[in-house]
Every structure is written in structure tokens, then in C-alpha cells.
Design a protein around this motif. Structure first.
Motif, PDB file in Angstrom:
ATOM      1  N   LEU A  70      23.498 -32.368  46.626  1.00 37.15           N
ATOM      2  CA  LEU A  70      24.958 -32.430  46.683  1.00 37.15           C
ATOM      3  C   LEU A  70      25.529 -31.088  47.119  1.00 37.15           C
ATOM      4  N   ARG A  71      24.964 -30.018  46.623  1.00 37.14           N
ATOM      5  CA  ARG A  71      25.466 -28.697  47.016  1.00 37.14           C
ATOM      6  C   ARG A  71      25.151 -28.379  48.470  1.00 37.14           C
ATOM      7  N   GLU A  72      23.997 -28.807  48.932  1.00 40.06           N
ATOM      8  CA  GLU A  72      23.714 -28.581  50.350  1.00 40.06           C
ATOM      9  C   GLU A  72      24.683 -29.385  51.212  1.00 40.06           C
ATOM     10  N   MET A  73      25.013 -30.600  50.787  1.00 42.57           N
ATOM     11  CA  MET A  73      25.987 -31.390  51.527  1.00 42.57           C
ATOM     12  C   MET A  73      27.334 -30.677  51.595  1.00 42.57           C
ATOM     13  N   THR A 106      19.067 -26.679  40.459  1.00 43.78           N
ATOM     14  CA  THR A 106      17.994 -25.742  40.128  1.00 43.78           C
ATOM     15  C   THR A 106      18.179 -24.415  40.855  1.00 43.78           C
ATOM     16  N   GLY A 107      19.111 -24.393  41.795  1.00 41.40           N
ATOM     17  CA  GLY A 107      19.344 -23.180  42.568  1.00 41.40           C
ATOM     18  C   GLY A 107      18.595 -23.149  43.879  1.00 41.40           C
ATOM     19  N   GLN A 108      17.891 -24.250  44.196  1.00 37.09           N
ATOM     20  CA  GLN A 108      17.170 -24.302  45.468  1.00 37.09           C
ATOM     21  C   GLN A 108      18.172 -24.348  46.622  1.00 37.09           C
ATOM     22  N   GLY A 109      17.934 -23.528  47.628  1.00 35.30           N
ATOM     23  CA  GLY A 109      18.814 -23.503  48.777  1.00 35.30           C
ATOM     24  C   GLY A 109      18.023 -23.285  50.044  1.00 35.30           C
ATOM     25  N   HIS A 110      18.595 -22.566  50.992  1.00 38.86           N
ATOM     26  CA  HIS A 110      17.931 -22.303  52.254  1.00 38.86           C
ATOM     27  C   HIS A 110      18.290 -20.894  52.705  1.00 38.86           C
ATOM     28  N   GLU A 111      17.551 -20.381  53.676  1.00 38.49           N
ATOM     29  CA  GLU A 111      17.859 -19.067  54.221  1.00 38.49           C
ATOM     30  C   GLU A 111      19.119 -19.156  55.072  1.00 38.49           C
ATOM     31  N   VAL A 112      20.112 -18.337  54.758  1.00 40.27           N
ATOM     32  CA  VAL A 112      21.399 -18.407  55.445  1.00 40.27           C
ATOM     33  C   VAL A 112      21.353 -17.757  56.823  1.00 40.27           C
ATOM     34  N   ASN A 113      20.630 -16.659  56.957  1.00 38.45           N
ATOM     35  CA  ASN A 113      20.493 -15.978  58.249  1.00 38.45           C
ATOM     36  C   ASN A 113      21.851 -15.588  58.850  1.00 38.45           C
ATOM     37  N   ALA A 114      22.748 -15.107  58.015  1.00 39.64           N
ATOM     38  CA  ALA A 114      24.079 -14.726  58.496  1.00 39.64           C
ATOM     39  C   ALA A 114      24.038 -13.527  59.429  1.00 39.64           C
ATOM     40  N   ASP A 115      23.032 -12.671  59.275  1.00 41.98           N
ATOM     41  CA  ASP A 115      22.956 -11.455  60.097  1.00 41.98           C
ATOM     42  C   ASP A 115      22.089 -11.628  61.339  1.00 41.98           C
ATOM     43  N   GLY A 116      21.672 -12.864  61.600  1.00 37.63           N
ATOM     44  CA  GLY A 116      20.834 -13.105  62.769  1.00 37.63           C
ATOM     45  C   GLY A 116      21.653 -13.169  64.050  1.00 37.63           C
ATOM     46  N   THR A 117      21.042 -13.716  65.074  1.00 39.83           N
ATOM     47  CA  THR A 117      21.728 -13.858  66.360  1.00 39.83           C
ATOM     48  C   THR A 117      21.478 -15.265  66.902  1.00 39.83           C
ATOM     49  N   GLY A 118      22.277 -15.637  67.891  1.00 41.18           N
ATOM     50  CA  GLY A 118      22.075 -16.930  68.528  1.00 41.18           C
ATOM     51  C   GLY A 118      22.576 -18.088  67.688  1.00 41.18           C
ATOM     52  N   SER A 119      22.161 -19.290  68.082  1.00 42.40           N
ATOM     53  CA  SER A 119      22.635 -20.506  67.431  1.00 42.40           C
ATOM     54  C   SER A 119      21.724 -21.659  67.818  1.00 42.40           C
ATOM     55  N   MET A 146      23.957 -20.427  60.203  1.00 37.45           N
ATOM     56  CA  MET A 146      23.825 -20.393  58.738  1.00 37.45           C
ATOM     57  C   MET A 146      23.348 -21.721  58.171  1.00 37.45           C
ATOM     58  N   ARG A 147      23.461 -22.803  58.939  1.00 36.48           N
ATOM     59  CA  ARG A 147      23.054 -24.121  58.472  1.00 36.48           C
ATOM     60  C   ARG A 147      21.721 -24.580  59.054  1.00 36.48           C
ATOM     61  N   ALA A 148      21.143 -23.778  59.940  1.00 36.20           N
ATOM     62  CA  ALA A 148      19.938 -24.204  60.659  1.00 36.20           C
ATOM     63  C   ALA A 148      18.750 -24.442  59.734  1.00 36.20           C
ATOM     64  N   GLY A 149      18.701 -23.752  58.613  1.00 35.61           N
ATOM     65  CA  GLY A 149      17.556 -23.874  57.721  1.00 35.61           C
ATOM     66  C   GLY A 149      17.685 -24.969  56.673  1.00 35.61           C
ATOM     67  N   MET A 150      18.739 -25.744  56.708  1.00 35.00           N
ATOM     68  CA  MET A 150      18.934 -26.795  55.706  1.00 35.00           C
ATOM     69  C   MET A 150      17.873 -27.881  55.865  1.00 35.00           C
ATOM     70  N   ARG A 151      17.287 -28.301  54.748  1.00 36.95           N
ATOM     71  CA  ARG A 151      16.250 -29.321  54.777  1.00 36.95           C
ATOM     72  C   ARG A 151      16.465 -30.428  53.743  1.00 36.95           C
ATOM     73  N   ARG A 152      17.317 -30.203  52.766  1.00 35.07           N
ATOM     74  CA  ARG A 152      17.483 -31.196  51.712  1.00 35.07           C
ATOM     75  C   ARG A 152      18.278 -32.411  52.218  1.00 35.07           C
ATOM     76  N   VAL A 153      19.217 -32.179  53.102  1.00 34.42           N
ATOM     77  CA  VAL A 153      19.957 -33.263  53.754  1.00 34.42           C
ATOM     78  C   VAL A 153      19.388 -33.384  55.159  1.00 34.42           C
ATOM     79  N   SER A 154      18.893 -34.561  55.510  1.00 33.12           N
ATOM     80  CA  SER A 154      18.161 -34.732  56.763  1.00 33.12           C
ATOM     81  C   SER A 154      19.070 -34.612  57.985  1.00 33.12           C
ATOM     82  N   THR A 155      18.443 -34.445  59.144  1.00 37.23           N
ATOM     83  CA  THR A 155      19.203 -34.378  60.400  1.00 37.23           C
ATOM     84  C   THR A 155      20.005 -35.653  60.610  1.00 37.23           C
ATOM     85  N   ARG A 156      19.404 -36.785  60.336  1.00 36.76           N
ATOM     86  CA  ARG A 156      20.108 -38.069  60.461  1.00 36.76           C
ATOM     87  C   ARG A 156      21.322 -38.104  59.535  1.00 36.76           C
ATOM     88  N   GLU A 157      21.131 -37.687  58.284  1.00 33.28           N
ATOM     89  CA  GLU A 157      22.247 -37.683  57.334  1.00 33.28           C
ATOM     90  C   GLU A 157      23.347 -36.723  57.768  1.00 33.28           C
TER      91      GLU A 157
END
Length: 231
Positions: A70-73, A106-119, A146-157
Motif C-alpha cells: 500500500l505504501r509503495e502504491m 515492515t519498512g521494506q522499500g526500494h532504492e530511490v536513486n534521487a541523486d542519480g542521472t537519466g530516466s 525515483m520509482r524505477a526500483g519499485m518491485r512490490r507493485v508490478s509493472t502491469r499494476e
């Protein structure tokens, strides 16, 4: 929840129950989890965070949708709903988990990568946005990255969520095309894409009606390239 609606207005409760039977029992193209994610998306976008949001959150817990998902959504939909709307929903979700003794994250999330480059966005789209306004394209790159690493909510979803946002906000041009293309690329069928728009009718029938016209035209246009890609 049904008793609460009946207490407010028994006729409205009857109409709502008939609508729910149609949408939840007679749209087999979408899973129950997908339908709940789309309902929660609509609650965030329309800020219906009272009884409807409470009902959808408790239903989500009842069908085993984890609090981390729910939080990833909410993190994902903040891109399109706006951060203030998603933050308000996050605060309300936390309240409801406490009030109803629901499972907490539980606090599980994903790498935000806010300081990276590209998209991860298609390069043609990035170039088109940059041609409109380069600083805006920088913002879009950041949000997508910042959302590229999300895995809990699928690409289809995620594709179905963004299609629902498009219906609600009537952003039925560039973004709707991109999100429909993402859904088809993730393996969704045209009938499943139609089901997403059909399911959104409960959040505003005339909006869904207009979106169905646009969807029909896009599916006709995209059909040849979909056939080629699957050949």
C-alpha cells in the motif's frame, strides 16, 4: 461498512450494493488485488479519504494486500496525484491501521536513486518534454528515476493505476497513450485495458465514457504494432 451506508441512506446503500456486484463480480479481467489498488488510487486522486478509503483499506487487509505494498502504491501515485494528496492519504492510512488493528508496514522499500542521472522513460518522450521545457523534463526524469526500483507493485499494476489516474483527471492524450502502451507491453490484453476503464466508471461515469472513446481509437491504432511485436 454496509451497515454504515444503510444508516446514512438505505436507498443509496441499495444502489451502491448493486453497483459493487456488477463491478466486483462481473469484471473477471481484473484481479481483486488490482481492483483494490485502483479504488485506492481513486481515493487518493479524489481525496475521498473518509468512509470509501476506510472501506478499501480494510478490504485490502482482508484479502492479504501487505501494508508495504500500500505504501509503495502511494509513493508511486504521488507522481500523478501530487505529493500533497498522497501524503494526506498516507497519514490517513496510518490512522486506519491503528484504529482497526491492521497489519503495519515492515519498512521494506526500494532504492530511490534521487541523486542519480537519466530516466527509465523512453528517450523519445524525454526529448519531447525537454523541447517543451527543459527544467520540467528534469523534474519528470527525477520522478521517474525515483520509482524505477519499485518491485512490490508490478509493472502491469502500475500501468493500470496510471490509466485510472488519466481517466479521473481526463489526461487522455500523451499520458494515456503512454500508460496504455505500458500496460500492453506488460502483457495486458485489449480487453483487460477496457476493463480498467470500465471499472473506473464508479468514480465518474461520464469521465469513463469519454475515456472509452479514446481507448477504442488507441487500441485500433496500436493493434498493428502489437501484432508485429508478438509475431
Amino acid at each position: 461498512m454496509e451497515n454504515q451506508v444503510k444508516a446514512l441512506d438505505s436507498v443509496f446503500a441499495e444502489m451502491s450494493a448493486a453497483t459493487d456486484r456488477l463491478l466486483w463480480d462481473e469484471i473477471p479481467e481484473l484481479t481483486r488485488r488490482e481492483k483494490l489498488l485502483l479504488c485506492l488510487t481513486a481515493d487518493v486522486c479524489q481525496q475521498t479519504l473518509g468512509l470509501p478509503f476506510e472501506q478499501h483499506v480494510t478490504m485490502a487487509a482482508g484479502c492479504g494486500l501487505p501494508a508495504d505494498d500500500l505504501r509503495e502504491m502511494l509513493r508511486f501515485v504521488a507522481y500523478d496525484s501530487g505529493y500533497p494528496a498522497a501524503l494526506t492519504a498516507l497519514a490517513r492510512l496510518t490512522e486506519l491501521e491503528r484504529e482497526h488493528a491492521l497489519p503495519t508496514p515492515t519498512g521494506q522499500g526500494h532504492e530511490v536513486n534521487a541523486d542519480g542521472t537519466g530516466s527509465p522513460l523512453p528517450e523519445a518522450m524525454r526529448q519531447a518534454v525537454a523541447a517543451l521545457d527543459r527544467p520540467f523534463s528534469t523534474y519528470m526524469d527525477l520522478q521517474s528515476r525515483m520509482r524505477a526500483g519499485m518491485r512490490r507493485v508490478s509493472t502491469r499494476e502500475r500501468a493500470f493505476i496510471t490509466m485510472t489516474v488519466d481517466v479521473l483527471f481526463q489526461t487522455l492524450e500523451e499520458s494515456f497513450r503512454a500508460h496504455l502502451t505500458r500496460a500492453l507491453g506488460a502483457g495486458a490484453t485489449p480487453e483487460e485495458a477496457r476493463a480498467v476503464v470500465r471499472f473506473s466508471a464508479q468514480f465518474g461515469m461520464t469521465k469513463a465514457w469519454r475515456a472509452m472513446h479514446v481507448l477504442d481509437a488507441l487500441l485500433t491504432e496500436l493493434a498493428p504494432q502489437e501484432s508485429r511485436s508478438r509475431a
